[in-house]
Scaffold this active site. Structure first.
Site, PDB file in Angstrom:
ATOM      1  N   CYS A  34      10.823  23.249  -9.207  1.00  0.00           N
ATOM      2  CA  CYS A  34      11.949  23.802  -8.349  1.00  0.00           C
ATOM      3  C   CYS A  34      11.560  25.110  -7.886  1.00  0.00           C
ATOM      4  O   CYS A  34      11.990  25.315  -6.581  1.00  0.00           O
ATOM      5  CB  CYS A  34      13.099  23.780  -9.309  1.00  0.00           C
ATOM      6  SG  CYS A  34      13.627  22.186  -9.681  1.00  0.00           S
TER       7      CYS A  34
ATOM      8  N   GLU B 189      18.299  21.708  -8.213  1.00  0.00           N
ATOM      9  CA  GLU B 189      17.696  22.663  -7.402  1.00  0.00           C
ATOM     10  C   GLU B 189      17.027  21.822  -6.227  1.00  0.00           C
ATOM     11  O   GLU B 189      17.232  22.141  -5.042  1.00  0.00           O
ATOM     12  CB  GLU B 189      16.434  23.413  -7.730  1.00  0.00           C
ATOM     13  CG  GLU B 189      17.008  24.560  -8.968  1.00  0.00           C
ATOM     14  CD  GLU B 189      16.637  24.022 -10.393  1.00  0.00           C
ATOM     15  OE1 GLU B 189      16.438  25.120 -11.379  1.00  0.00           O
ATOM     16  OE2 GLU B 189      16.797  22.787 -10.466  1.00  0.00           O
TER      17      GLU B 189
ATOM     18  N   HIS C   9      16.338  17.156  -9.993  1.00  0.00           N
ATOM     19  CA  HIS C   9      16.821  18.294 -10.551  1.00  0.00           C
ATOM     20  C   HIS C   9      17.925  18.867  -9.800  1.00  0.00           C
ATOM     21  O   HIS C   9      17.789  18.723  -8.409  1.00  0.00           O
ATOM     22  CB  HIS C   9      15.598  19.309 -10.623  1.00  0.00           C
ATOM     23  CG  HIS C   9      14.626  19.211 -11.651  1.00  0.00           C
ATOM     24  ND1 HIS C   9      13.906  19.982 -12.525  1.00  0.00           N
ATOM     25  CD2 HIS C   9      14.385  17.761 -12.313  1.00  0.00           C
ATOM     26  CE1 HIS C   9      13.133  19.474 -13.211  1.00  0.00           C
ATOM     27  NE2 HIS C   9      13.420  18.085 -13.209  1.00  0.00           N
TER      28      HIS C   9
ATOM     29  N   CYS D 157      12.393  25.245 -13.039  1.00  0.00           N
ATOM     30  CA  CYS D 157      10.990  24.781 -13.638  1.00  0.00           C
ATOM     31  C   CYS D 157      10.095  25.290 -12.431  1.00  0.00           C
ATOM     32  O   CYS D 157      10.567  25.520 -11.124  1.00  0.00           O
ATOM     33  CB  CYS D 157      11.216  23.490 -13.879  1.00  0.00           C
ATOM     34  SG  CYS D 157      11.184  22.442 -12.323  1.00  0.00           S
TER      35      CYS D 157
END
Length: 183
Positions: free
Chosen positions: A87, A56, A54, A84
């Site tokens: 993260c 992040e 991801h 999410c």
């Protein structure tokens, strides 16, 4: 909040890179306490074939590597979509001072929606949180991406961008897991 929107444009630029690569368009940028850009990243889950790739997570890794530190105290992260739960937890572990995000994510978010990671008793660090910074632009990038994917049909949604062999990451030198343990 003009400064926040200016910095969020870097996260939006990364999100657009992700979209161009066929990735869900999420981008992130981290700045140090003096306002210097440390790192930018975008989703690479499909191209890396890594469910943790991801934006992040990738930007946290890059910023930590740049500072040669395991924590990012005093730093700020800008993300084009509400993080999410995975993260959000990583942001807490990195001890970032502030989290800014653009679009809210009622379905998969973990900050203001879903797990609400920073509201849990187990959250030992909670950054200052500012949601909705450039929210319209964040939603627009996501809506455009998914609208185009639907128009391309189911085949486009199943296709995964190939990553060049030279760019593949070797995580372990151990052989793949076997059901047969040595005796």
């Amino acid at each position: 909040m003009k400064r926040g929107l200016e910095r969020m444009t870097l996260a939006f630029a990364e999100a657009l890179k992700a979209a161009a690569e066929g990735e869900v368009p999420v981008g992130a940028a981290i700045f140090d306490g003096k306002g210097r850009l440390l790192a930018c990243a975008h989703n690479r889950m499909e191209s890396d074939r890594d469910p943790t790739a991801h934006a992040e997570i990738l930007v946290l890794r890059a910023a930590c590597a740049r500072l040669q530190a395991g924590r990012l105290e005093g730093c700020e992260i800008y993300v084009s979509l509400e993080p999410c739960p995975m993260c959000a937890a990583a942001i807490g572990f990195a001890r970032l001072r502030r989290l800014y995000f653009a679009a809210y994510d009622p379905k998969g978010g973990g900050v203001e929606h879903g797990a609400r990671i920073f509201q849990q008793k187990s959250a030992f660090h909670c950054p200052e949180i500012y949601g909705g910074i450039g929210e319209g632009r964040g939603r627009e990038i996501l809506a455009t991406f998914f609208r185009e994917r639907r128009q391309e049909g189911p085949k486009a949604a199943r296709e995964t961008p190939a990553r060049p062999q030279s760019a593949r990451i070797s995580v372990s030198s151990r052989p793949p897991h076997s059901d047969h343990e040595p005796s």
